[in-house]
Design a protein around this motif. Structure first.
Motif, PDB file in Angstrom:
ATOM      1  N   GLN A  11     104.381  44.414 -74.802  1.00 49.55           N
ATOM      2  CA  GLN A  11     103.946  45.041 -73.646  1.00 49.55           C
ATOM      3  C   GLN A  11     104.317  44.461 -72.104  1.00 49.55           C
ATOM      4  OE1 GLN A  11     100.094  44.323 -72.324  1.00 49.55           O
ATOM      5  NE2 GLN A  11     101.240  45.103 -70.454  1.00 49.55           N
ATOM      6  N   MET A  12     104.151  43.105 -72.218  1.00 54.53           N
ATOM      7  CA  MET A  12     104.522  42.383 -71.109  1.00 54.53           C
ATOM      8  C   MET A  12     106.029  42.315 -70.719  1.00 54.53           C
ATOM      9  SD  MET A  12     101.399  39.162 -70.769  1.00 54.53           S
ATOM     10  CE  MET A  12     101.993  38.558 -72.235  1.00 54.53           C
ATOM     11  N   PHE A  13     106.651  42.064 -71.943  1.00 56.50           N
ATOM     12  CA  PHE A  13     108.018  41.999 -71.861  1.00 56.50           C
ATOM     13  C   PHE A  13     108.751  43.370 -71.325  1.00 56.50           C
ATOM     14  CE2 PHE A  13     112.213  42.043 -74.342  1.00 56.50           C
ATOM     15  CZ  PHE A  13     112.918  40.906 -73.668  1.00 56.50           C
ATOM     16  N   MET A  14     108.053  44.530 -71.727  1.00 58.49           N
ATOM     17  CA  MET A  14     108.572  45.754 -70.901  1.00 58.49           C
ATOM     18  C   MET A  14     108.104  45.847 -69.745  1.00 58.49           C
ATOM     19  SD  MET A  14     107.715  48.221 -74.348  1.00 58.49           S
ATOM     20  CE  MET A  14     109.006  49.592 -73.975  1.00 58.49           C
ATOM     21  N   GLN A  15     106.634  45.538 -69.291  1.00 63.15           N
ATOM     22  CA  GLN A  15     106.226  45.717 -67.987  1.00 63.15           C
ATOM     23  C   GLN A  15     106.934  44.995 -67.068  1.00 63.15           C
ATOM     24  OE1 GLN A  15     101.946  44.428 -67.640  1.00 63.15           O
ATOM     25  NE2 GLN A  15     101.519  46.453 -66.805  1.00 63.15           N
ATOM     26  N   THR A  16     107.480  44.118 -67.374  1.00 61.57           N
ATOM     27  CA  THR A  16     108.113  42.947 -66.345  1.00 61.57           C
ATOM     28  C   THR A  16     109.529  43.329 -66.108  1.00 61.57           C
ATOM     29  OG1 THR A  16     108.721  41.328 -68.005  1.00 61.57           O
ATOM     30  CG2 THR A  16     106.774  41.040 -66.914  1.00 61.57           C
ATOM     31  N   GLY A  17     110.125  44.035 -66.904  1.00 57.43           N
ATOM     32  CA  GLY A  17     111.382  44.780 -66.923  1.00 57.43           C
ATOM     33  C   GLY A  17     112.342  43.881 -67.564  1.00 57.43           C
ATOM     34  N   ASP A  18     111.832  43.014 -68.429  1.00 59.95           N
ATOM     35  CA  ASP A  18     112.940  42.214 -69.402  1.00 59.95           C
ATOM     36  C   ASP A  18     113.274  42.808 -70.224  1.00 59.95           C
ATOM     37  OD1 ASP A  18     112.580  39.535 -67.905  1.00 59.95           O
ATOM     38  OD2 ASP A  18     110.625  39.171 -68.784  1.00 59.95           O
ATOM     39  N   PHE A  19     112.421  43.730 -70.762  1.00 56.63           N
ATOM     40  CA  PHE A  19     113.202  44.651 -72.012  1.00 56.63           C
ATOM     41  C   PHE A  19     114.283  45.518 -71.560  1.00 56.63           C
ATOM     42  CE2 PHE A  19     113.129  48.567 -74.519  1.00 56.63           C
ATOM     43  CZ  PHE A  19     113.280  48.253 -75.643  1.00 56.63           C
ATOM     44  N   GLU A  20     114.348  46.098 -70.345  1.00 51.97           N
ATOM     45  CA  GLU A  20     115.296  47.110 -69.822  1.00 51.97           C
ATOM     46  C   GLU A  20     116.442  46.244 -69.683  1.00 51.97           C
ATOM     47  OE1 GLU A  20     116.482  49.523 -65.737  1.00 51.97           O
ATOM     48  OE2 GLU A  20     114.553  48.676 -66.020  1.00 51.97           O
ATOM     49  N   ARG A  21     116.425  44.925 -69.182  1.00 55.43           N
ATOM     50  CA  ARG A  21     117.616  44.070 -68.790  1.00 55.43           C
ATOM     51  C   ARG A  21     118.086  43.720 -70.049  1.00 55.43           C
ATOM     52  NH1 ARG A  21     114.229  42.748 -64.415  1.00 55.43           N
ATOM     53  NH2 ARG A  21     113.101  41.225 -65.730  1.00 55.43           N
ATOM     54  N   HIS A  22     117.157  43.400 -71.129  1.00 55.40           N
ATOM     55  CA  HIS A  22     117.645  43.078 -72.627  1.00 55.40           C
ATOM     56  C   HIS A  22     118.609  44.212 -73.129  1.00 55.40           C
ATOM     57  CE1 HIS A  22     117.897  41.276 -76.474  1.00 55.40           C
ATOM     58  NE2 HIS A  22     117.076  42.380 -77.134  1.00 55.40           N
ATOM     59  N   MET A  23     117.917  45.520 -72.957  1.00 57.90           N
ATOM     60  CA  MET A  23     118.603  46.573 -73.422  1.00 57.90           C
ATOM     61  C   MET A  23     119.985  46.711 -72.983  1.00 57.90           C
ATOM     62  SD  MET A  23     116.940  47.547 -76.160  1.00 57.90           S
ATOM     63  CE  MET A  23     118.147  49.005 -76.440  1.00 57.90           C
ATOM     64  N   ARG A  24     120.262  46.658 -71.730  1.00 53.88           N
ATOM     65  CA  ARG A  24     121.540  46.707 -70.985  1.00 53.88           C
ATOM     66  C   ARG A  24     122.324  45.622 -71.568  1.00 53.88           C
ATOM     67  NH1 ARG A  24     118.654  47.270 -66.179  1.00 53.88           N
ATOM     68  NH2 ARG A  24     119.290  45.239 -65.278  1.00 53.88           N
ATOM     69  N   LYS A  25     121.914  44.410 -71.698  1.00 53.67           N
ATOM     70  CA  LYS A  25     122.859  43.280 -72.325  1.00 53.67           C
ATOM     71  C   LYS A  25     123.343  43.650 -73.823  1.00 53.67           C
ATOM     72  CE  LYS A  25     122.462  38.549 -73.482  1.00 53.67           C
ATOM     73  NZ  LYS A  25     121.855  37.267 -73.703  1.00 53.67           N
ATOM     74  N   MET A  26     122.211  44.143 -74.554  1.00 51.14           N
ATOM     75  CA  MET A  26     122.641  44.388 -76.090  1.00 51.14           C
ATOM     76  C   MET A  26     123.630  45.473 -76.052  1.00 51.14           C
ATOM     77  SD  MET A  26     121.279  41.755 -77.119  1.00 51.14           S
ATOM     78  CE  MET A  26     122.045  42.009 -78.451  1.00 51.14           C
ATOM     79  N   ARG A  27     123.548  46.428 -75.311  1.00 51.95           N
ATOM     80  CA  ARG A  27     124.555  47.658 -75.432  1.00 51.95           C
ATOM     81  C   ARG A  27     125.964  47.039 -75.186  1.00 51.95           C
ATOM     82  NH1 ARG A  27     120.624  50.354 -71.852  1.00 51.95           N
ATOM     83  NH2 ARG A  27     119.365  51.738 -73.181  1.00 51.95           N
ATOM     84  N   SER A  28     125.935  46.312 -74.211  1.00 48.07           N
ATOM     85  CA  SER A  28     127.467  45.630 -73.799  1.00 48.07           C
ATOM     86  C   SER A  28     127.994  44.797 -75.042  1.00 48.07           C
ATOM     87  CB  SER A  28     127.248  44.742 -72.613  1.00 48.07           C
ATOM     88  OG  SER A  28     128.531  44.173 -72.216  1.00 48.07           O
ATOM     89  N   VAL A  29     127.091  43.700 -75.630  1.00 52.45           N
ATOM     90  CA  VAL A  29     127.330  42.983 -76.598  1.00 52.45           C
ATOM     91  C   VAL A  29     127.814  43.771 -77.763  1.00 52.45           C
ATOM     92  CG1 VAL A  29     126.283  41.449 -78.352  1.00 52.45           C
ATOM     93  CG2 VAL A  29     125.761  41.140 -76.058  1.00 52.45           C
ATOM     94  N   TYR A  30     126.989  44.890 -78.123  1.00 49.15           N
ATOM     95  CA  TYR A  30     127.368  45.362 -79.416  1.00 49.15           C
ATOM     96  C   TYR A  30     128.439  46.433 -79.096  1.00 49.15           C
ATOM     97  CZ  TYR A  30     122.730  43.843 -81.669  1.00 49.15           C
ATOM     98  OH  TYR A  30     122.037  43.234 -81.864  1.00 49.15           O
ATOM     99  N   HIS A  31     128.749  46.937 -78.024  1.00 47.82           N
ATOM    100  CA  HIS A  31     129.798  47.587 -77.628  1.00 47.82           C
ATOM    101  C   HIS A  31     131.252  46.799 -77.899  1.00 47.82           C
ATOM    102  CE1 HIS A  31     131.670  50.903 -74.641  1.00 47.82           C
ATOM    103  NE2 HIS A  31     132.311  50.802 -75.844  1.00 47.82           N
ATOM    104  N   LYS A  32     131.182  45.548 -77.212  1.00 50.77           N
ATOM    105  CA  LYS A  32     132.331  44.753 -77.608  1.00 50.77           C
ATOM    106  C   LYS A  32     132.285  44.356 -79.114  1.00 50.77           C
ATOM    107  CE  LYS A  32     131.784  42.355 -73.013  1.00 50.77           C
ATOM    108  NZ  LYS A  32     131.345  41.201 -72.137  1.00 50.77           N
ATOM    109  N   LYS A  33     131.596  43.950 -79.687  1.00 52.72           N
ATOM    110  CA  LYS A  33     131.376  44.058 -81.195  1.00 52.72           C
ATOM    111  C   LYS A  33     132.222  45.153 -81.950  1.00 52.72           C
ATOM    112  CE  LYS A  33     127.850  40.283 -81.661  1.00 52.72           C
ATOM    113  NZ  LYS A  33     126.824  39.764 -82.673  1.00 52.72           N
ATOM    114  N   ARG A  34     131.764  46.122 -81.727  1.00 54.75           N
ATOM    115  CA  ARG A  34     132.303  47.391 -82.184  1.00 54.75           C
ATOM    116  C   ARG A  34     133.780  47.773 -81.916  1.00 54.75           C
ATOM    117  NH1 ARG A  34     133.024  53.171 -80.531  1.00 54.75           N
ATOM    118  NH2 ARG A  34     133.745  51.837 -78.802  1.00 54.75           N
TER     119      ARG A  34
END
Length: 499
Positions: free
Chosen positions: A374-397
């Motif tokens: 909940q705190m991870f999402m509330q602070t915006g860290d989750f959103e930043r993590h998701m943007r990073k992981m989309r890029s990471v997995y896109h490159k791996k794909r």
């Protein structure tokens, strides 16, 4: 900072900027975008929606002119504070059906239908595998451990000692509120926190759901290939399970009318394991069937956040105006499977049944993990993590596709590469699925048979091409390991007799 998930209709007579303006305006008025929340930049939102910058700029200008947003110099646009207090949860639920949709029509008057012991998903620690292409792994090296540890330490302060006890049966209220916001913005899901039930993994959530459905459902239809854990649950609850044939754009909906099912299980955004996306036409037909038959649709959106081409695909639940879709989600792909955090979005009749305790469900998800998330999402860290992981997995794909095409320039087909964390590799060979898997294993490479996911035992019904198809997950491998693993795979299959 937020992101938007909604449907732009390029065939509509209404301009794209007006569709976008109306959507953002309504989200602000209804309180789904809170006051002082920053809107995405023009460049970022245009890239996210796959449109030029002009419609986004025009929509923002209109919102600014009418006072729905305010501008901060060198900072961007922020949602304005509007006086919309006084609405109960029930009233806000009712407002959803009356809100103006992105196409500019009143949805209340619009048509209701818009559009085995051995694991089958990763190798065990006892197996000698150099390169494991299992779909059950994620990129743990990219997980923000330091941030997560700091937040978890806050949960372990004396002031939060309640987290050491049994948690809320439905899940911690603060986490459910964050999930509701996330689902609306990222997957287009319409729900309130009161409708969400947190679980300890997808199978835990589905176990609860199937308990709630037992009063209404004796026959459960499902895609002919499903996750092996879901197969086990079908058997445990002794539903009369009817497989539905898969086509290039999803299940054959017509079969539902002849099987007398009261519910259907689907993975519409990224079918598992075949990877197709359910077409808009079939989504309409599926929702029509559910409405006509007073049936439920179980939507498992297990990795809908990861899409690599075209616009983001909204959830099936976002099209539902009749409360027939039960949405199932998980954080196993976006975070890590070990946290065991999942959730259901229940229609109101099933929510009432849950609150009446017509089940043997207990809350198994750790309250400490729930509050940390909940705190991870509330602070915006989750959103930043998701943007990073989309890029990471896109490159791996992309690395995986490039390596496969170089290693196998012909006689193979790559299936389901537009989204998710796995692809299928169909080999035009006289070797069977088992022979392909065993040959790879001798070279230290683990790939996976798709027959493990079939509801119907007769793989022969799928034809010879299907019998020579294997699954490759890429989330848990580094880019260099993907290249090396595909190289070994080519060596393993070099003696294949190509037909």
């Amino acid at each position: 900072m937020i992101e938007f998930m909604f449907k732009l209709d390029e065939t509509s007579d209404e301009a794209l900027y007006m569709q976008l303006y109306r959507h953002i305006r309504d989200e602000i008025v209804l309180g789904h975008i809170a006051a002082n929340v920053k809107l995405p930049s023009i460049r970022r939102l245009s890239a996210h929606l796959g449109v030029s910058r002009s419609p986004v700029a025009l929509a923002y200008e209109q919102l600014l002119a009418e006072g729905y947003v305010r501008s901060k110099p060198r900072s961007g646009l922020f949602a304005a504070k509007l006086d919309t207090a006084g609405f109960s949860a029930e009233q806000r639920l009712g407002l959803k059906s009356r809100a103006v949709t992105a196409s500019g029509t009143d949805s209340a008057s619009a048509p209701a239908a818009l559009p085995s012991p051995k694991r089958a998903y990763h190798a065990s620690q006892r197996e000698e595998v150099l390169y494991d292409f299992g779909y059950g792994s994620v990129d743990v090296a990219s997980f923000p451990l330091a941030k997560w540890r700091r937040l978890m330490n806050r949960c372990l302060q004396p002031a939060n000692s309640r987290l050491l006890l049994y948690g809320d049966l439905q899940g911690e209220p603060e986490l459910r509120a964050e999930i509701a916001v996330y689902l609306r913005q990222m997957r287009g899901v319409h729900c309130l926190p009161e409708q969400i039930v947190v679980g300890a993994g997808t199978y835990h959530s589905l176990d609860l759901l199937f308990q709630l459905l037992q009063e209404d459902v004796t026959c459960m239809a499902a895609e002919e290939a499903v996750n092996d854990g879901v197969k086990a649950l079908f058997e445990q609850f002794r539903f009369d399970c009817q497989p539905l044939q898969l086509e290039s754009d999803g299940v054959r909906v017509e079969q539902l009318y002849s099987c007398a099912a009261q519910a259907v299980y689907v993975t519409p955004s990224h079918q598992f394991p075949y990877g197709m996306t359910m077409s808009a036409g079939k989504r309409i037909k599926l929702l029509q069937w559910a409405t006509e038959q007073n049936a439920y649709i179980v939507e498992n959106d297990y990795d809908g956040e990861f899409r690599y081409s075209g616009r983001p695909i909204p959830s099936l639940q976002s099209f539902d105006e009749e409360g027939r879709v039960i949405y199932v989600g998980t954080f196993s792909r976006s975070l890590t499977p070990s946290f065991r955090l999942s959730y259901l979005v229940l229609p109101l009749p099933l929510l009432e049944r849950f609150r009446e305790r017509k089940h043997s469900y207990d809350q198994l998800a750790s309250p400490i993990f729930q509050m940390t998330l909940q705190m991870f999402m509330q602070t915006g860290d989750f959103e930043r993590h998701m943007r990073k992981m989309r890029s990471v997995y896109h490159k791996k794909r992309d690395v995986l596709l490039s390596a496969l095409r170089q290693a196998f320039p012909e006689h193979v087909d790559i299936i389901g590469a537009d989204s998710g964390l796995h692809v299928l590799l169909r080999v035009q060979s006289r070797m069977s699925e088992t022979e392909l898997v065993e040959a790879a294993s001798r070279e230290g490479v683990a790939v996976y048979p798709i027959s493990a996911y079939m509801l119907a035992a007769q793989m022969a019904e799928k034809g010879q091409h299907e019998a020579s198809t294997v699954l490759l997950g890429f989330g848990g491998l580094s880019e260099s390991d993907i290249r090396s693993g595909v190289g070994r795979l080519a060596q393993a299959w070099q003696a294949i007799r190509i037909t």
